[in-house]
Enzyme design. Structure first.
Site, PDB file in Angstrom:
ATOM      1  N   LYS A  70      57.481  10.312  36.750  1.00 15.31           N
ATOM      2  CA  LYS A  70      56.801  10.448  38.036  1.00 15.31           C
ATOM      3  C   LYS A  70      57.067  11.783  38.733  1.00 15.31           C
ATOM      4  O   LYS A  70      56.238  12.233  39.523  1.00 15.31           O
ATOM      5  CB  LYS A  70      57.178   9.285  38.963  1.00 15.31           C
ATOM      6  CG  LYS A  70      56.615   7.945  38.508  1.00 15.31           C
ATOM      7  CD  LYS A  70      56.910   6.847  39.517  1.00 15.31           C
ATOM      8  CE  LYS A  70      56.274   5.543  39.096  1.00 15.31           C
ATOM      9  NZ  LYS A  70      56.463   4.465  40.095  1.00 15.31           N
ATOM     10  N   ASP A 106      51.325   3.467  44.657  1.00 13.81           N
ATOM     11  CA  ASP A 106      52.337   2.514  45.119  1.00 13.81           C
ATOM     12  C   ASP A 106      52.501   2.645  46.632  1.00 13.81           C
ATOM     13  O   ASP A 106      52.517   1.650  47.363  1.00 13.81           O
ATOM     14  CB  ASP A 106      53.689   2.769  44.436  1.00 13.81           C
ATOM     15  CG  ASP A 106      53.692   2.376  42.973  1.00 13.81           C
ATOM     16  OD1 ASP A 106      52.948   1.455  42.594  1.00 13.81           O
ATOM     17  OD2 ASP A 106      54.446   2.995  42.203  1.00 13.81           O
ATOM     18  N   GLY A 129      67.777  -1.590  47.254  1.00 12.27           N
ATOM     19  CA  GLY A 129      67.353  -0.745  46.143  1.00 12.27           C
ATOM     20  C   GLY A 129      67.201   0.693  46.574  1.00 12.27           C
ATOM     21  O   GLY A 129      66.902   0.982  47.736  1.00 12.27           O
ATOM     22  N   SER A 130      67.407   1.616  45.623  1.00  9.60           N
ATOM     23  CA  SER A 130      67.298   3.040  45.955  1.00  9.60           C
ATOM     24  C   SER A 130      66.698   3.851  44.815  1.00  9.60           C
ATOM     25  O   SER A 130      66.892   5.061  44.728  1.00  9.60           O
ATOM     26  CB  SER A 130      68.677   3.612  46.317  1.00  9.60           C
ATOM     27  OG  SER A 130      69.591   3.453  45.242  1.00  9.60           O
ATOM     28  N   GLY A 131      65.949   3.174  43.919  1.00 12.13           N
ATOM     29  CA  GLY A 131      65.324   3.869  42.797  1.00 12.13           C
ATOM     30  C   GLY A 131      63.999   4.496  43.174  1.00 12.13           C
ATOM     31  O   GLY A 131      63.663   4.667  44.353  1.00 12.13           O
ATOM     32  N   GLY A 132      63.201   4.832  42.144  1.00  9.47           N
ATOM     33  CA  GLY A 132      61.944   5.535  42.375  1.00  9.47           C
ATOM     34  C   GLY A 132      60.956   4.752  43.214  1.00  9.47           C
ATOM     35  O   GLY A 132      60.323   5.295  44.127  1.00  9.47           O
ATOM     36  N   MET A 133      60.795   3.450  42.930  1.00  6.06           N
ATOM     37  CA  MET A 133      59.860   2.643  43.708  1.00  6.06           C
ATOM     38  C   MET A 133      60.341   2.481  45.144  1.00  6.06           C
ATOM     39  O   MET A 133      59.539   2.427  46.077  1.00  6.06           O
ATOM     40  CB  MET A 133      59.689   1.275  43.043  1.00  6.06           C
ATOM     41  CG  MET A 133      58.690   0.369  43.743  1.00  6.06           C
ATOM     42  SD  MET A 133      57.003   1.041  43.719  1.00  6.06           S
ATOM     43  CE  MET A 133      56.115  -0.297  44.513  1.00  6.06           C
TER      44      MET A 133
END
Length: 269
Positions: A70, A106, A129-133
């Protein structure tokens, strides 16, 4: 309905390290439903630079982009739509006469869901959460006027994401969170399928529960929220809306809500 491929067929693809059939089924169902001479194919590239050159050189109309590409694709394309520029991540590329523009559907889908569900911007949010999404989700929440806390075990990514949008960071869910948002794999099909990402007590105290996990839609968190009578936003809604936005960008046609539901039902079989 179009049920053949010929030299006039317009090709769209997805680029993913671990391709699934969901997008393939969703897009191709809508192409057939609307009588469009398009074909959608999932691809696992061995070289992302060469893959993007192929999108340009082969006049591939559109490409969905999944992790881990991404951000890798950004220097390889020509421009960013504000949806991708806002979070420095691309999940959709549109090729118009050789010019490649990156979007993030998204972000668009989450922003739309916050509006359609009429989420009160004064609610205090906890995003796990702290990822790409999570980056796309927190950006959409912040742009909706919401403030809150990023809850993550990874201090580096969690605090960086929180500071990017003027939020707080914590390793624990703060007391009094009114909008709970799960953007982790907890509850997803696989080894974490039975894990509920927020406790019953946290759900009981909340006003709205949002789980981005789409496979399955009825995660343990969503099941708990329904059991406790809380309004929910599901990952199924996110995945369907972001795919529908991609479809419109590629084809110029906007499917009806009924067609989106039918395509998602078919893709999820």
């Amino acid at each position: 309905m179009v049920n053949y491929v010929d030299r006039e067929t317009t090709l769209c693809i997805s680029l993913s390290a671990r391709p699934s059939n969901h997008g393939v089924r969703f897009h191709n169902w809508l192409y057939a439903e609307l009588g469009l001479n398009f074909l959608y194919k999932a691809v696992a590239p061995t070289d992302i630079t060469a893959a993007i050159a192929g999108v340009r050189g082969l006049a591939i109309r559109g490409a969905g982009v999944s992790m881990p590409y991404k951000q890798d694709v950004i220097p390889l394309i020509d421009a960013l739509d504000p949806s991708a520029e806002r979070i420095n991540a691309v999940n959709t590329i549109v090729n118009t006469d050789g010019e490649l523009v990156g979007y993030n559907t998204d972000y668009v889908a989450v922003a739309q869901l916050l509006r359609t569900h009429e989420v009160d911007p004064s609610l205090r949010v906890a995003v796990r959460g702290s990822g790409g999404m999570a980056n796309a989700v927190v950006a959409a929440l912040a742009d909706h006027g919401l403030q809150g806390t990023v809850v993550a075990r990874n201090h580096a990514t969690g605090s960086a994401l929180a500071s990017r949008y003027g939020w707080e960071y914590s390793a624990e869910v703060p007391a009094g969170a009114e909008l709970l948002v799960n953007v982790t794999p907890l509850g997803m099909d696989g080894e974490s399928a039975h894990v509920q990402s927020f406790s019953d007590a946290e759900v009981e105290a909340a006003a709205v529960v949002f789980d981005v996990v789409a496979f399955p839609v009825e995660t343990p968190l969503i099941q708990a929220a329904r059991r406790l009578g809380k309004p929910v936003i599901t990952g199924g809604e996110v995945v369907a809306l972001q795919a529908a936005e991609q479809f419109t960008l590629y084809t110029g046609h906007t499917p009806t809500p009924e067609q989106i539901i039918a395509a998602e039902d078919y893709a999820s079989q």
